[in-house]
Design a protein around this motif. Structure first.
Motif, PDB file in Angstrom:
ATOM      1  N   SER A 202      10.867   8.001   2.079  1.00  0.00           N
ATOM      2  CA  SER A 202      11.558   7.095   1.159  1.00  0.00           C
ATOM      3  C   SER A 202      10.538   6.578   0.138  1.00  0.00           C
ATOM      4  O   SER A 202       9.322   6.665   0.364  1.00  0.00           O
ATOM      5  CB  SER A 202      12.171   5.914   1.913  1.00  0.00           C
ATOM      6  N   GLU A 203      11.040   6.037  -0.955  1.00  0.00           N
ATOM      7  CA  GLU A 203      10.146   5.555  -2.005  1.00  0.00           C
ATOM      8  C   GLU A 203       9.148   4.545  -1.464  1.00  0.00           C
ATOM      9  O   GLU A 203       7.949   4.604  -1.767  1.00  0.00           O
ATOM     10  CB  GLU A 203      10.985   4.947  -3.147  1.00  0.00           C
ATOM     11  N   GLN A 204       9.619   3.632  -0.629  1.00  0.00           N
ATOM     12  CA  GLN A 204       8.727   2.576  -0.135  1.00  0.00           C
ATOM     13  C   GLN A 204       7.706   3.090   0.876  1.00  0.00           C
ATOM     14  O   GLN A 204       6.671   2.453   1.099  1.00  0.00           O
ATOM     15  CB  GLN A 204       9.532   1.439   0.497  1.00  0.00           C
ATOM     16  N   THR A 205       7.959   4.258   1.476  1.00  0.00           N
ATOM     17  CA  THR A 205       7.052   4.778   2.492  1.00  0.00           C
ATOM     18  C   THR A 205       5.664   5.022   1.918  1.00  0.00           C
ATOM     19  O   THR A 205       4.647   4.737   2.572  1.00  0.00           O
ATOM     20  CB  THR A 205       7.594   6.104   3.069  1.00  0.00           C
ATOM     21  N   ILE A 206       5.595   5.526   0.713  1.00  0.00           N
ATOM     22  CA  ILE A 206       4.304   5.839   0.107  1.00  0.00           C
ATOM     23  C   ILE A 206       3.507   4.566  -0.161  1.00  0.00           C
ATOM     24  O   ILE A 206       2.294   4.508   0.074  1.00  0.00           O
ATOM     25  CB  ILE A 206       4.491   6.640  -1.194  1.00  0.00           C
ATOM     26  N   HIS A 207       4.191   3.522  -0.620  1.00  0.00           N
ATOM     27  CA  HIS A 207       3.492   2.245  -0.844  1.00  0.00           C
ATOM     28  C   HIS A 207       2.960   1.683   0.475  1.00  0.00           C
ATOM     29  O   HIS A 207       1.838   1.159   0.524  1.00  0.00           O
ATOM     30  CB  HIS A 207       4.440   1.237  -1.500  1.00  0.00           C
ATOM     31  N   ILE A 208       3.761   1.784   1.533  1.00  0.00           N
ATOM     32  CA  ILE A 208       3.314   1.292   2.845  1.00  0.00           C
ATOM     33  C   ILE A 208       2.079   2.059   3.290  1.00  0.00           C
ATOM     34  O   ILE A 208       1.096   1.467   3.769  1.00  0.00           O
ATOM     35  CB  ILE A 208       4.452   1.426   3.878  1.00  0.00           C
ATOM     36  N   ALA A 209       2.108   3.380   3.162  1.00  0.00           N
ATOM     37  CA  ALA A 209       0.972   4.195   3.570  1.00  0.00           C
ATOM     38  C   ALA A 209      -0.290   3.807   2.796  1.00  0.00           C
ATOM     39  O   ALA A 209      -1.365   3.607   3.387  1.00  0.00           O
ATOM     40  CB  ALA A 209       1.292   5.676   3.347  1.00  0.00           C
ATOM     41  N   ARG A 210      -0.155   3.648   1.494  1.00  0.00           N
ATOM     42  CA  ARG A 210      -1.312   3.304   0.672  1.00  0.00           C
ATOM     43  C   ARG A 210      -1.861   1.927   1.017  1.00  0.00           C
ATOM     44  O   ARG A 210      -3.075   1.736   1.137  1.00  0.00           O
ATOM     45  CB  ARG A 210      -0.921   3.351  -0.806  1.00  0.00           C
ATOM     46  N   GLU A 211      -0.963   0.964   1.180  1.00  0.00           N
ATOM     47  CA  GLU A 211      -1.414  -0.418   1.379  1.00  0.00           C
ATOM     48  C   GLU A 211      -1.876  -0.687   2.808  1.00  0.00           C
ATOM     49  O   GLU A 211      -2.678  -1.596   3.042  1.00  0.00           O
ATOM     50  CB  GLU A 211      -0.295  -1.377   0.983  1.00  0.00           C
ATOM     51  N   MET A 212      -1.399   0.118   3.764  1.00  0.00           N
ATOM     52  CA  MET A 212      -1.799  -0.079   5.158  1.00  0.00           C
ATOM     53  C   MET A 212      -2.845   0.931   5.604  1.00  0.00           C
ATOM     54  O   MET A 212      -3.316   0.888   6.739  1.00  0.00           O
ATOM     55  CB  MET A 212      -0.577  -0.056   6.071  1.00  0.00           C
ATOM     56  N   GLY A 213      -3.206   1.852   4.705  1.00  0.00           N
ATOM     57  CA  GLY A 213      -4.325   2.749   4.979  1.00  0.00           C
ATOM     58  C   GLY A 213      -4.063   3.817   6.015  1.00  0.00           C
ATOM     59  O   GLY A 213      -4.949   4.116   6.833  1.00  0.00           O
ATOM     60  N   ILE A 214      -2.879   4.423   5.997  1.00  0.00           N
ATOM     61  CA  ILE A 214      -2.569   5.493   6.944  1.00  0.00           C
ATOM     62  C   ILE A 214      -2.100   6.717   6.171  1.00  0.00           C
ATOM     63  O   ILE A 214      -1.259   6.611   5.271  1.00  0.00           O
ATOM     64  CB  ILE A 214      -1.507   5.047   7.978  1.00  0.00           C
ATOM     65  N   HIS A 215      -2.669   7.877   6.482  1.00  0.00           N
ATOM     66  CA  HIS A 215      -2.178   9.110   5.880  1.00  0.00           C
ATOM     67  C   HIS A 215      -0.720   9.331   6.307  1.00  0.00           C
ATOM     68  O   HIS A 215      -0.318   8.955   7.416  1.00  0.00           O
ATOM     69  CB  HIS A 215      -3.013  10.304   6.335  1.00  0.00           C
ATOM     70  N   PHE A 216       0.052   9.961   5.426  1.00  0.00           N
ATOM     71  CA  PHE A 216       1.476  10.165   5.724  1.00  0.00           C
ATOM     72  C   PHE A 216       1.899  11.585   5.357  1.00  0.00           C
ATOM     73  O   PHE A 216       1.536  12.091   4.295  1.00  0.00           O
ATOM     74  CB  PHE A 216       2.338   9.163   4.945  1.00  0.00           C
ATOM     75  N   ILE A 217       2.667  12.198   6.252  1.00  0.00           N
ATOM     76  CA  ILE A 217       3.196  13.536   6.002  1.00  0.00           C
ATOM     77  C   ILE A 217       4.703  13.551   6.220  1.00  0.00           C
ATOM     78  O   ILE A 217       5.186  13.128   7.275  1.00  0.00           O
ATOM     79  CB  ILE A 217       2.543  14.589   6.918  1.00  0.00           C
ATOM     80  N   ALA A 218       5.441  14.019   5.216  1.00  0.00           N
ATOM     81  CA  ALA A 218       6.869  14.308   5.360  1.00  0.00           C
ATOM     82  C   ALA A 218       6.994  15.828   5.386  1.00  0.00           C
ATOM     83  O   ALA A 218       6.747  16.498   4.379  1.00  0.00           O
ATOM     84  CB  ALA A 218       7.666  13.717   4.199  1.00  0.00           C
ATOM     85  N   ALA A 219       7.376  16.361   6.537  1.00  0.00           N
ATOM     86  CA  ALA A 219       7.348  17.809   6.745  1.00  0.00           C
ATOM     87  C   ALA A 219       8.729  18.446   6.779  1.00  0.00           C
ATOM     88  O   ALA A 219       8.850  19.628   7.105  1.00  0.00           O
ATOM     89  CB  ALA A 219       6.599  18.122   8.046  1.00  0.00           C
ATOM     90  N   GLY A 220       9.756  17.663   6.446  1.00  0.00           N
ATOM     91  CA  GLY A 220      11.113  18.207   6.413  1.00  0.00           C
ATOM     92  C   GLY A 220      11.925  17.818   7.632  1.00  0.00           C
ATOM     93  O   GLY A 220      11.484  18.019   8.764  1.00  0.00           O
ATOM     94  N   HIS A 221      13.104  17.255   7.401  1.00  0.00           N
ATOM     95  CA  HIS A 221      13.960  16.839   8.518  1.00  0.00           C
ATOM     96  C   HIS A 221      14.338  18.053   9.363  1.00  0.00           C
ATOM     97  O   HIS A 221      14.145  18.070  10.582  1.00  0.00           O
ATOM     98  CB  HIS A 221      15.215  16.133   7.972  1.00  0.00           C
ATOM     99  N   HIS A 222      14.867  19.069   8.707  1.00  0.00           N
ATOM    100  CA  HIS A 222      15.272  20.260   9.447  1.00  0.00           C
ATOM    101  C   HIS A 222      14.072  20.951  10.088  1.00  0.00           C
ATOM    102  O   HIS A 222      14.112  21.337  11.260  1.00  0.00           O
ATOM    103  CB  HIS A 222      15.999  21.223   8.501  1.00  0.00           C
TER     104      HIS A 222
END
Length: 253
Positions: A202-222
């Protein structure tokens, strides 16, 4: 195997009573009494049903079935066509949602964790046993560079992934929850993960990752939720003597 015995087998294996879910787990559309040939897949789409008809399947097992909370309860349009096809061809439909995410060996999370080489696994959800947690945390054998880890994940899901890199920190401790679980990113931070993997973003997920210092991967629901249905097909074939076939109706989401 009788229809009632098949559902009992699935319930004993996946323990749906442990979960408060968004759709009924178990038999959703009744078909023929005897089950010998089973098709498994991620979602009970028309394409999967058509493939099951072609294979003369007695039952379909899916992660995403029907009758979700707050959906239109009327059996009209697309839903009518799907259910009509099942009834016409006397095919049983079984759906297992959260129980298939959480199963410690056959589940979606377990399958993804196996594919990327996680050990020392524990529950993502605090105070919940791992067999009831819809997310898990594990350790890589040794820390990996960001590029190497991205390549490993992409190999596991057979597609390119969205990878938000928030620092140069290598990856060792991994949290994951397949499907549409981007809302669990803060739990991944709280448990000390270097990266959080899920299916959607989601749009807010990237901001959370940046501000909380955790790498994030969205690899596809299916892509992240193919593992469970594929494992169930192997289990039904190898352990239960049924003819079970996993069919991947690809979905870029």
């Amino acid at each position: 195997m009788l229809r009632s015995e098949f559902e009992l087998l699935l319930n004993e294996t996946l323990s749906p009573s442990r979960f408060k879910d968004y759709a009924p787990n178990g038999l959703q559309v009744e078909g023929k009494k005897d089950i010998n040939r089973v098709v498994t897949g991620v979602t009970a789409s028309q394409a999967l049903i058509d493939a099951a008809i072609e294979l003369k399947a007695d039952a379909i097992f899916v992660h995403h079935g029907y009758f979700w909370k707050n959906e239109d309860p009327r059996i009209v349009g697309m839903k009518y066509r799907r259910i009509a096809a099942l009834i016409k061809h006397d095919i049983n439909l079984y759906g297992y949602h959260l129980p298939l995410d959480a199963h410690p060996t056959l589940g979606n999370n377990a399958g993804l964790a196996d594919a990327i080489g996680l050990s020392c696994r524990s529950a993502l959800q605090t105070g919940v046993p791992i067999e009831e947690s819809i997310g898990i945390v594990g350790e890589l054998e040794e820390a990996m560079s960001l590029d190497a880890f991205q390549q490993r994940v992409e190999s596991a899901v057979s597609r390119s992934v969205l990878f938000e890199r928030v620092s140069d920190q290598p990856i060792r401790r991994v949290a994951l929850c397949t499907g549409g679980a981007q809302g669990y990113i803060e739990q991944a931070v709280a448990i000390g993960a270097d990266v959080f993997i899920t299916g959607e973003v989601s749009e807010q997920t990237i901001h959370i990752a940046r501000e909380m210092g955790i790498h994030f991967i969205a690899a596809g629901h299916h892509a992240t939720e193919r593992f469970g249905a594929k494992s169930i097909a192997a289990y039904l074939s190898d352990e239960c003597g049924l003819v079970a076939t996993f069919i991947d109706v690809d979905n870029p989401a």
